[in-house]
Design a protein around this motif. Structure first.
Motif, PDB file in Angstrom:
ATOM      1  N   PHE A  24      21.613 -98.362 -50.286  1.00  0.00           N
ATOM      2  CA  PHE A  24      20.727 -97.528 -49.474  1.00  0.00           C
ATOM      3  C   PHE A  24      21.256 -97.383 -48.052  1.00  0.00           C
ATOM      4  O   PHE A  24      21.156 -96.309 -47.460  1.00  0.00           O
ATOM      5  N   ASP A  25      21.816 -98.465 -47.501  1.00  0.00           N
ATOM      6  CA  ASP A  25      22.342 -98.401 -46.142  1.00  0.00           C
ATOM      7  C   ASP A  25      23.430 -97.335 -46.038  1.00  0.00           C
ATOM      8  O   ASP A  25      23.455 -96.534 -45.097  1.00  0.00           O
ATOM      9  N   GLU A  26      24.345 -97.328 -46.984  1.00  0.00           N
ATOM     10  CA  GLU A  26      25.434 -96.345 -46.951  1.00  0.00           C
ATOM     11  C   GLU A  26      24.894 -94.923 -47.063  1.00  0.00           C
ATOM     12  O   GLU A  26      25.350 -94.009 -46.369  1.00  0.00           O
ATOM     13  N   MET A  27      23.897 -94.732 -47.925  1.00  0.00           N
ATOM     14  CA  MET A  27      23.312 -93.412 -48.097  1.00  0.00           C
ATOM     15  C   MET A  27      22.653 -92.929 -46.807  1.00  0.00           C
ATOM     16  O   MET A  27      22.882 -91.800 -46.352  1.00  0.00           O
ATOM     17  N   VAL A  28      21.848 -93.790 -46.195  1.00  0.00           N
ATOM     18  CA  VAL A  28      21.097 -93.389 -45.002  1.00  0.00           C
ATOM     19  C   VAL A  28      22.021 -93.122 -43.822  1.00  0.00           C
ATOM     20  O   VAL A  28      21.874 -92.122 -43.115  1.00  0.00           O
ATOM     21  N   LEU A  29      22.992 -94.002 -43.597  1.00  0.00           N
ATOM     22  CA  LEU A  29      23.928 -93.789 -42.501  1.00  0.00           C
ATOM     23  C   LEU A  29      24.705 -92.491 -42.691  1.00  0.00           C
ATOM     24  O   LEU A  29      24.966 -91.755 -41.729  1.00  0.00           O
ATOM     25  N   SER A  30      25.053 -92.194 -43.942  1.00  0.00           N
ATOM     26  CA  SER A  30      25.752 -90.947 -44.240  1.00  0.00           C
ATOM     27  C   SER A  30      24.882 -89.733 -43.930  1.00  0.00           C
ATOM     28  O   SER A  30      25.349 -88.742 -43.363  1.00  0.00           O
ATOM     29  N   LEU A  31      23.592 -89.806 -44.282  1.00  0.00           N
ATOM     30  CA  LEU A  31      22.682 -88.683 -44.034  1.00  0.00           C
ATOM     31  C   LEU A  31      22.562 -88.399 -42.540  1.00  0.00           C
ATOM     32  O   LEU A  31      22.566 -87.234 -42.119  1.00  0.00           O
ATOM     33  N   PHE A  32      22.451 -89.448 -41.736  1.00  0.00           N
ATOM     34  CA  PHE A  32      22.316 -89.242 -40.293  1.00  0.00           C
ATOM     35  C   PHE A  32      23.605 -88.722 -39.666  1.00  0.00           C
ATOM     36  O   PHE A  32      23.578 -87.868 -38.774  1.00  0.00           O
ATOM     37  N   THR A  33      24.737 -89.226 -40.166  1.00  0.00           N
ATOM     38  CA  THR A  33      26.017 -88.757 -39.641  1.00  0.00           C
ATOM     39  C   THR A  33      26.244 -87.287 -39.997  1.00  0.00           C
ATOM     40  O   THR A  33      26.610 -86.484 -39.139  1.00  0.00           O
ATOM     41  N   LYS A  34      25.999 -86.934 -41.265  1.00  0.00           N
ATOM     42  CA  LYS A  34      26.192 -85.553 -41.704  1.00  0.00           C
ATOM     43  C   LYS A  34      25.206 -84.607 -41.027  1.00  0.00           C
ATOM     44  O   LYS A  34      25.496 -83.413 -40.866  1.00  0.00           O
ATOM     45  N   SER A  35      24.047 -85.125 -40.639  1.00  0.00           N
ATOM     46  CA  SER A  35      23.042 -84.289 -39.971  1.00  0.00           C
ATOM     47  C   SER A  35      23.308 -84.188 -38.466  1.00  0.00           C
ATOM     48  O   SER A  35      22.603 -83.451 -37.764  1.00  0.00           O
ATOM     49  N   GLY A  36      24.310 -84.919 -37.974  1.00  0.00           N
ATOM     50  CA  GLY A  36      24.647 -84.869 -36.560  1.00  0.00           C
ATOM     51  C   GLY A  36      23.619 -85.526 -35.663  1.00  0.00           C
ATOM     52  O   GLY A  36      23.470 -85.149 -34.499  1.00  0.00           O
TER      53      GLY A  36
END
Length: 290
Positions: A61-73
């Motif tokens: 879940f951590d990897e997924m969430v961090l990825s979502l925030f990074t991709k969302s800028g």
């Protein structure tokens, strides 16, 4: 495949299953140096006290969430791990917190903004297979059984409202199985995958009786839960990013990377990849296992 919902639709279904705690944390932003446009970064709370490392999907879940925030800028930092109840309180009272995976219940609906779902769980009561509770009705179990449950979890108020007479609260989920083995409780309210993992780390000298699911009673989708002061534009951006994450195959890739099932014929993954489930919370089951 269902298309990405329109902006209005997303705004209506907002929901998140994890908490980003943005209260003054002296960590640097992940993937982004400093703030964006002078805004305060979101604070992402990782799993409680390292318990994530004990689960079958460490870091998933951590990897997924961090990825979502990074991709969302969106600027974000990672908060120090603290018990779930404390994180929940901070997210309710503080600014720009993110917690996950969080059960989206009616009583929590207006307390957060939501993004998801990112997972789903079947609530079950577990106990010894040879105990009397096995063949009893749900209401009768609630009247007579001592039920162990995580303090501050969504299960606690639900069971209480349904009529549970003897709830025994614990501060950490990993204490539930030892409580059952010590005869401090008759049943425990815990996720099946988590229970299987905890069974592998308890004292091997403890005599094990067969533990079984006594009664599946509720199906719940899990989200990122974000403090209510988060900008609506940020929530919409995160939801669109998550939907694309699922449609592009990255959701499945992350599961495979962490050793989780990628069988798209399973009821779980069909539910996860169906964007029509965006915004769905919990549904009572009372014995059905679907």
């Amino acid at each position: 495949m269902v298309g990405v919902p329109g902006i209005l639709g997303i705004a209506m279904i907002l929901g998140l299953s994890g908490i980003l705690n943005l209260s003054a944390i002296p960590a640097r932003a992940h993937g982004i140096d400093g703030y964006i446009d002078g805004t305060v970064p979101y604070t992402i709370h990782l799993s409680e006290n390292g318990v994530e490392a004990l689960r079958p999907e460490p870091g998933y879940f951590d990897e997924m969430v961090l990825s979502l925030f990074t991709k969302s800028g969106l600027s974000h930092i990672v908060a120090k791990q603290v018990p779930w109840k404390r994180v929940m309180e901070e997210a309710l009272k503080g600014s720009r917190h993110v917690i996950y995976p969080t059960t989206r219940t009616i009583d929590r609906e207006n307390s957060f903004k939501w993004v998801g779902p990112v997972s789903r769980t079947i609530w079950n009561l577990y106990g010894y297979a040879d105990a009397k509770w096995q063949n009893m009705a749900f209401d009768d179990i609630l009247k007579g059984a001592r039920i162990g449950v995580l303090m501050g979890s969504a299960r606690e108020p639900y069971l209480r409202e349904r009529g549970a007479k003897y709830l025994v609260m614990v501060p950490r989920e990993d204490l539930l199985l030892p409580m059952l083995q010590a005869d401090r409780v008759d049943l425990i309210a815990i996720g099946g995958s988590v229970l299987r993992h905890y069974r592998n780390i308890v004292d091997p000298t403890v005599q094990h009786r067969d533990i079984d699911g006594i009664l599946p009673y509720r199906s719940c989708f899990l989200y990122l839960a974000i403090s209510n002061d988060a900008a609506l534009d940020d929530i919409i951006k995160l939801q669109i990013t998550l939907d694309k994450y699922k449609q592009s195959g990255q959701f499945m890739e992350n599961r495979g990377k962490h050793g989780l099932s990628t069988n798209q014929n399973s009821s779980f993954l069909r539910a996860m990849l169906n964007l029509e489930n965006n915004g769905v919370g919990c549904v009572d089951m009372f014995g059905r296992d679907d």
